[in-house]
Motif scaffolding. Sequence first.
Motif, PDB file in Angstrom:
ATOM      1  N   LEU A  29       0.819  -1.211   0.000  1.00  0.00           N
ATOM      2  CA  LEU A  29       0.000   0.000   0.000  1.00  0.00           C
ATOM      3  C   LEU A  29       0.852   1.259   0.000  1.00  0.00           C
ATOM      4  O   LEU A  29       0.520   2.239  -0.643  1.00  0.00           O
ATOM      5  N   SER A  30       1.940   1.249   0.737  1.00  0.00           N
ATOM      6  CA  SER A  30       2.782   2.435   0.825  1.00  0.00           C
ATOM      7  C   SER A  30       4.228   2.038   0.509  1.00  0.00           C
ATOM      8  O   SER A  30       4.983   1.653   1.413  1.00  0.00           O
ATOM      9  N   SER A  31       4.614   2.159  -0.748  1.00  0.00           N
ATOM     10  CA  SER A  31       5.959   1.733  -1.136  1.00  0.00           C
ATOM     11  C   SER A  31       7.046   2.632  -0.548  1.00  0.00           C
ATOM     12  O   SER A  31       8.188   2.214  -0.404  1.00  0.00           O
ATOM     13  N   ASP A  32       6.701   3.869  -0.173  1.00  0.00           N
ATOM     14  CA  ASP A  32       7.694   4.768   0.416  1.00  0.00           C
ATOM     15  C   ASP A  32       8.175   4.288   1.782  1.00  0.00           C
ATOM     16  O   ASP A  32       9.250   4.659   2.243  1.00  0.00           O
ATOM     17  N   ASP A  33       7.363   3.488   2.448  1.00  0.00           N
ATOM     18  CA  ASP A  33       7.722   3.010   3.780  1.00  0.00           C
ATOM     19  C   ASP A  33       8.544   1.724   3.745  1.00  0.00           C
ATOM     20  O   ASP A  33       8.955   1.236   4.785  1.00  0.00           O
ATOM     21  N   LEU A  34       8.779   1.171   2.575  1.00  0.00           N
ATOM     22  CA  LEU A  34       9.506  -0.094   2.483  1.00  0.00           C
ATOM     23  C   LEU A  34      11.012   0.133   2.433  1.00  0.00           C
ATOM     24  O   LEU A  34      11.485   1.136   1.893  1.00  0.00           O
ATOM     25  N   THR A  35      11.732  -0.829   2.948  1.00  0.00           N
ATOM     26  CA  THR A  35      13.178  -0.817   2.779  1.00  0.00           C
ATOM     27  C   THR A  35      13.492  -1.279   1.359  1.00  0.00           C
ATOM     28  O   THR A  35      12.627  -1.833   0.665  1.00  0.00           O
ATOM     29  N   ASP A  36      14.722  -1.060   0.929  1.00  0.00           N
ATOM     30  CA  ASP A  36      15.113  -1.532  -0.397  1.00  0.00           C
ATOM     31  C   ASP A  36      14.966  -3.043  -0.512  1.00  0.00           C
ATOM     32  O   ASP A  36      14.559  -3.572  -1.548  1.00  0.00           O
ATOM     33  N   ARG A  37      15.284  -3.744   0.563  1.00  0.00           N
ATOM     34  CA  ARG A  37      15.163  -5.205   0.550  1.00  0.00           C
ATOM     35  C   ARG A  37      13.698  -5.624   0.392  1.00  0.00           C
ATOM     36  O   ARG A  37      13.376  -6.514  -0.388  1.00  0.00           O
ATOM     37  N   GLU A  38      12.786  -4.971   1.129  1.00  0.00           N
ATOM     38  CA  GLU A  38      11.362  -5.309   1.033  1.00  0.00           C
ATOM     39  C   GLU A  38      10.829  -5.004  -0.374  1.00  0.00           C
ATOM     40  O   GLU A  38      10.056  -5.762  -0.947  1.00  0.00           O
ATOM     41  N   TRP A  39      11.245  -3.871  -0.942  1.00  0.00           N
ATOM     42  CA  TRP A  39      10.803  -3.516  -2.292  1.00  0.00           C
ATOM     43  C   TRP A  39      11.357  -4.510  -3.317  1.00  0.00           C
ATOM     44  O   TRP A  39      10.654  -4.955  -4.217  1.00  0.00           O
ATOM     45  N   GLY A  40      12.612  -4.878  -3.138  1.00  0.00           N
ATOM     46  CA  GLY A  40      13.225  -5.864  -4.028  1.00  0.00           C
ATOM     47  C   GLY A  40      12.527  -7.213  -3.939  1.00  0.00           C
ATOM     48  O   GLY A  40      12.329  -7.878  -4.953  1.00  0.00           O
ATOM     49  N   THR A  41      12.124  -7.589  -2.744  1.00  0.00           N
ATOM     50  CA  THR A  41      11.382  -8.840  -2.573  1.00  0.00           C
ATOM     51  C   THR A  41      10.058  -8.770  -3.315  1.00  0.00           C
ATOM     52  O   THR A  41       9.671  -9.716  -4.018  1.00  0.00           O
ATOM     53  N   TYR A  42       9.359  -7.648  -3.203  1.00  0.00           N
ATOM     54  CA  TYR A  42       8.082  -7.487  -3.909  1.00  0.00           C
ATOM     55  C   TYR A  42       8.281  -7.551  -5.432  1.00  0.00           C
ATOM     56  O   TYR A  42       7.525  -8.202  -6.144  1.00  0.00           O
ATOM     57  N   ILE A  43       9.307  -6.904  -5.935  1.00  0.00           N
ATOM     58  CA  ILE A  43       9.528  -6.816  -7.375  1.00  0.00           C
ATOM     59  C   ILE A  43      10.028  -8.134  -7.970  1.00  0.00           C
ATOM     60  O   ILE A  43       9.554  -8.563  -9.022  1.00  0.00           O
ATOM     61  N   PHE A  44      10.987  -8.773  -7.303  1.00  0.00           N
ATOM     62  CA  PHE A  44      11.712  -9.871  -7.949  1.00  0.00           C
ATOM     63  C   PHE A  44      11.422 -11.270  -7.419  1.00  0.00           C
ATOM     64  O   PHE A  44      11.588 -12.242  -8.160  1.00  0.00           O
ATOM     65  N   MET A  45      11.043 -11.416  -6.180  1.00  0.00           N
ATOM     66  CA  MET A  45      10.960 -12.757  -5.598  1.00  0.00           C
ATOM     67  C   MET A  45       9.612 -13.404  -5.906  1.00  0.00           C
ATOM     68  O   MET A  45       8.557 -12.871  -5.575  1.00  0.00           O
ATOM     69  N   ARG A  46       9.675 -14.559  -6.557  1.00  0.00           N
ATOM     70  CA  ARG A  46       8.473 -15.319  -6.896  1.00  0.00           C
ATOM     71  C   ARG A  46       8.657 -16.753  -6.437  1.00  0.00           C
ATOM     72  O   ARG A  46       9.775 -17.224  -6.239  1.00  0.00           O
ATOM     73  N   GLN A  47       7.542 -17.453  -6.321  1.00  0.00           N
ATOM     74  CA  GLN A  47       7.595 -18.810  -5.767  1.00  0.00           C
ATOM     75  C   GLN A  47       8.187 -19.818  -6.746  1.00  0.00           C
ATOM     76  O   GLN A  47       8.855 -20.753  -6.334  1.00  0.00           O
ATOM     77  N   ASN A  48       7.902 -19.686  -8.034  1.00  0.00           N
ATOM     78  CA  ASN A  48       8.399 -20.606  -9.057  1.00  0.00           C
ATOM     79  C   ASN A  48       8.181 -22.067  -8.658  1.00  0.00           C
ATOM     80  O   ASN A  48       9.129 -22.849  -8.570  1.00  0.00           O
ATOM     81  N   PRO A  49       6.929 -22.454  -8.423  1.00  0.00           N
ATOM     82  CA  PRO A  49       6.668 -23.804  -7.913  1.00  0.00           C
ATOM     83  C   PRO A  49       6.859 -24.879  -8.980  1.00  0.00           C
ATOM     84  O   PRO A  49       6.728 -24.622 -10.173  1.00  0.00           O
ATOM     85  N   ARG A  50       7.158 -26.053  -8.524  1.00  0.00           N
ATOM     86  CA  ARG A  50       7.155 -27.230  -9.393  1.00  0.00           C
ATOM     87  C   ARG A  50       5.803 -27.889  -9.173  1.00  0.00           C
ATOM     88  O   ARG A  50       5.532 -28.408  -8.096  1.00  0.00           O
ATOM     89  N   GLY A  51       4.930 -27.817 -10.181  1.00  0.00           N
ATOM     90  CA  GLY A  51       3.573 -28.342 -10.027  1.00  0.00           C
ATOM     91  C   GLY A  51       2.564 -27.239 -10.258  1.00  0.00           C
ATOM     92  O   GLY A  51       2.743 -26.395 -11.140  1.00  0.00           O
ATOM     93  N   LYS A  52       1.513 -27.220  -9.477  1.00  0.00           N
ATOM     94  CA  LYS A  52       0.417 -26.284  -9.684  1.00  0.00           C
ATOM     95  C   LYS A  52       0.853 -24.845  -9.437  1.00  0.00           C
ATOM     96  O   LYS A  52       1.443 -24.528  -8.415  1.00  0.00           O
ATOM     97  N   SER A  53       0.547 -23.982 -10.417  1.00  0.00           N
ATOM     98  CA  SER A  53       0.946 -22.581 -10.349  1.00  0.00           C
ATOM     99  C   SER A  53      -0.227 -21.695 -10.751  1.00  0.00           C
ATOM    100  O   SER A  53      -0.950 -22.005 -11.699  1.00  0.00           O
ATOM    101  N   HIS A  54      -0.424 -20.603 -10.043  1.00  0.00           N
ATOM    102  CA  HIS A  54      -1.465 -19.634 -10.381  1.00  0.00           C
ATOM    103  C   HIS A  54      -0.786 -18.491 -11.137  1.00  0.00           C
ATOM    104  O   HIS A  54       0.137 -17.864 -10.612  1.00  0.00           O
ATOM    105  N   GLU A  55      -1.244 -18.235 -12.360  1.00  0.00           N
ATOM    106  CA  GLU A  55      -0.542 -17.305 -13.249  1.00  0.00           C
ATOM    107  C   GLU A  55      -1.490 -16.290 -13.867  1.00  0.00           C
ATOM    108  O   GLU A  55      -2.682 -16.544 -14.019  1.00  0.00           O
ATOM    109  N   MET A  56      -0.927 -15.157 -14.279  1.00  0.00           N
ATOM    110  CA  MET A  56      -1.660 -14.138 -15.018  1.00  0.00           C
ATOM    111  C   MET A  56      -1.331 -14.311 -16.501  1.00  0.00           C
ATOM    112  O   MET A  56      -0.174 -14.530 -16.871  1.00  0.00           O
TER     113      MET A  56
END
Length: 99
Positions: A29-56
């Motif tokens: 909700l408020s990206s200004d309050d995030l640390t660089d690490r938290e923002w980086g996690t939001y932008i880049f970190m994904r689950q990449n599951p082996r098996g069932k995946s929910h995708e756009m």
Amino acid sequence: MLLITCPWCGDRAEAEFSYGGEADIVRPLSSDDLTDREWGTYIFMRQNPRGKSHEMWLHAQGCRRWFKATRDTVTYKFDSFEKIGPTAHVQSDRRVDQE
Ligand SMILES: [Zn+2]
């Protein structure tokens, strides 16, 4: 050829679609309050599951609407397709009423 079912258009060739990444990623909700690490996690970190995946997915060469799909990343088999957005529920109800 892999067929993908657009919830609005029906079965179409995979070439008409663009993959949009993992579904259900909620923007902070408020990206200004995030640390660089938290923002980086939001932008880049994904689950990449082996098996069932929910995708756009985007029907880029068709109705140009986004939808959500459930797919097995091992077999590439799609399990379900779901409309998203504010009119998704209304259109789904209309379809039921018309049948
Ligand atoms: Zn479509």
